[in-house]
Design a protein around this motif. Structure first.
Motif, PDB file in Angstrom:
ATOM      1  N   ILE A  61       0.733  -1.125   0.040  1.00  0.00           N
ATOM      2  CA  ILE A  61      -0.017  -0.049  -0.026  1.00  0.00           C
ATOM      3  C   ILE A  61       0.743   1.337   0.131  1.00  0.00           C
ATOM      4  N   GLY A  62       0.489   2.269  -0.712  1.00  0.00           N
ATOM      5  CA  GLY A  62       1.393   3.447  -1.017  1.00  0.00           C
ATOM      6  C   GLY A  62       0.475   4.431  -0.091  1.00  0.00           C
ATOM      7  N   PHE A  63       0.403   4.474   1.197  1.00  0.00           N
ATOM      8  CA  PHE A  63      -0.525   5.208   1.751  1.00  0.00           C
ATOM      9  C   PHE A  63      -0.047   6.714   2.088  1.00  0.00           C
ATOM     10  N   MET A  64      -0.577   7.828   1.958  1.00  0.00           N
ATOM     11  CA  MET A  64       0.025   9.117   2.284  1.00  0.00           C
ATOM     12  C   MET A  64      -0.845   9.865   3.058  1.00  0.00           C
ATOM     13  N   PRO A  65      -0.405   9.899   4.313  1.00  0.00           N
ATOM     14  CA  PRO A  65      -0.957  10.394   5.470  1.00  0.00           C
ATOM     15  C   PRO A  65      -0.851  12.123   5.183  1.00  0.00           C
ATOM     16  N   SER A  66      -0.167  12.407   4.591  1.00  0.00           N
ATOM     17  CA  SER A  66      -0.216  13.941   4.225  1.00  0.00           C
ATOM     18  C   SER A  66       0.600  14.229   2.801  1.00  0.00           C
ATOM     19  N   GLN A  67       0.416  15.436   2.412  1.00  0.00           N
ATOM     20  CA  GLN A  67       0.993  15.682   1.017  1.00  0.00           C
ATOM     21  C   GLN A  67       2.446  15.416   0.864  1.00  0.00           C
ATOM     22  N   GLY A  68       2.871  14.528   0.042  1.00  0.00           N
ATOM     23  CA  GLY A  68       4.089  14.488  -0.676  1.00  0.00           C
ATOM     24  C   GLY A  68       4.886  13.526   0.507  1.00  0.00           C
ATOM     25  N   ARG A  69       4.210  12.705   1.526  1.00  0.00           N
ATOM     26  CA  ARG A  69       4.752  11.659   2.349  1.00  0.00           C
ATOM     27  C   ARG A  69       3.903  10.735   2.437  1.00  0.00           C
ATOM     28  N   THR A  70       4.759   9.439   2.086  1.00  0.00           N
ATOM     29  CA  THR A  70       4.159   8.151   1.998  1.00  0.00           C
ATOM     30  C   THR A  70       4.567   7.390   3.263  1.00  0.00           C
ATOM     31  N   LEU A  71       3.567   6.694   3.874  1.00  0.00           N
ATOM     32  CA  LEU A  71       3.786   6.113   5.141  1.00  0.00           C
ATOM     33  C   LEU A  71       3.545   4.378   4.744  1.00  0.00           C
ATOM     34  N   ARG A  72       4.574   3.678   5.345  1.00  0.00           N
ATOM     35  CA  ARG A  72       4.516   2.348   5.164  1.00  0.00           C
ATOM     36  C   ARG A  72       3.787   1.692   6.170  1.00  0.00           C
ATOM     37  N   LEU A  73       2.646   0.662   5.524  1.00  0.00           N
ATOM     38  CA  LEU A  73       1.914   0.057   6.238  1.00  0.00           C
ATOM     39  C   LEU A  73       2.113  -1.464   6.575  1.00  0.00           C
ATOM     40  N   THR A  74       2.185  -2.035   7.365  1.00  0.00           N
ATOM     41  CA  THR A  74       2.469  -3.604   7.558  1.00  0.00           C
ATOM     42  C   THR A  74       1.231  -4.242   8.702  1.00  0.00           C
TER      43      THR A  74
END
Length: 253
Positions: A194-207
């Motif tokens: 998943i390419g989760f983006m909690p804020s503009q321009g930042r991707t958060l790794r979900l596991t």
């Protein structure tokens, strides 16, 4: 409406014609010559009496039919609404998965048909950090993304439920150990991708960490949950983002 009125007049007209024929037959049978008043009376009486009486009767029948159709439609709509409400009560509002109670009920129903299968517990890793750093709304979005990944990785025969805040359960009916391990790994990999983006321009790794157990005929669902839960904690303690399986037929300590 116009067609129904025409239908009523046609039926009433046919009934009146039959009444006239019957009246003329009675007069003729009595040996009365059919002429003058003896001709008009058996015609006029059915016209005056039979036609309005028949028309009123057919109108009442048609009205009753309309009311019955409306009542059946109302019953069908009510049954559909009740079914939708019942189904909604079984579902988790956020993810659309079965809620805890409905999940366990569905698993028990499935296990009455076959005891072959596996139970997986899927827990989001470091989820508190997401809520603390980005807020609960972002955390909800992350859960929805994880739920969608689980859906993509599981088949139509799988039973999936949300049984806690960030914890999901999957029952794989009729599966063996190899198939169950591959299914669990598909879930883990799908979430990690998943390419989760909690804020503009930042991707958060979900596991997620996954604990699983194979089922056996005499095991209660609570026993299977304890087995899978122990494996889930093993996966967490081993570094998260991994799958651990329990295959022994014993209770979790």
């Amino acid at each position: 409406m116009e067609r129904s009125v025409v239908s009523i007049f046609i039926k009433a007209g046919l009934a009146t014609a039959l009444s006239i024929i019957a009246s003329l037959a009675v007069v003729a049978g009595m040996g009365i010559g059919i002429s003058g008043a003896s001709l008009w009376l058996p015609i006029l009486c059915p016209l005056v009496i039979a036609f309005p009486a028949s028309a009123f009767t057919y109108w009442q029948q048609q009205r009753l039919q309309v009311l019955n159709d409306q009542l059946r439609a109302a019953h069908a709509a009510l049954e559909q609404a009740n079914a939708m409400l019942a189904e909604k009560a079984r579902r988790d509002a956020m993810t659309g998965f079965l809620n805890r109670e409905a999940f366990f009920a569905a698993v028990e129903a499935t296990r009455r048909r076959t005891n072959r299968g596996a139970l997986l517990l899927v827990d989001a890793d470091h989820f508190k950090r997401i809520n603390d750093n980005y807020g609960h709304l972002v955390g909800d979005d992350a859960l929805i993304e994880i739920a969608a990944a689980i859906s993509r990785a599981t088949g139509e025969t799988s039973i999936v439920g949300r049984i806690g805040g960030e914890e999901f359960a999957v029952f794989l009916s009729g599966t063996d150990l190899g198939e169950a391990e591959r299914a669990a790994e598909r879930i883990r990999a799908e979430v990690e991708a998943i390419g989760f983006m909690p804020s503009q321009g930042r991707t958060l790794r979900l596991t997620v960490s996954i604990g699983g157990t194979m089922c056996w005929p005499d095991a209660r669902i609570s026993e299977l949950m304890r087995q899978a839960d122990r494996q889930l904690y093993r996966a967490k303690n081993a570094g998260r983002n991994r799958v651990m399986f329990e295959t022994e037929r014993r209770l979790a300590a």
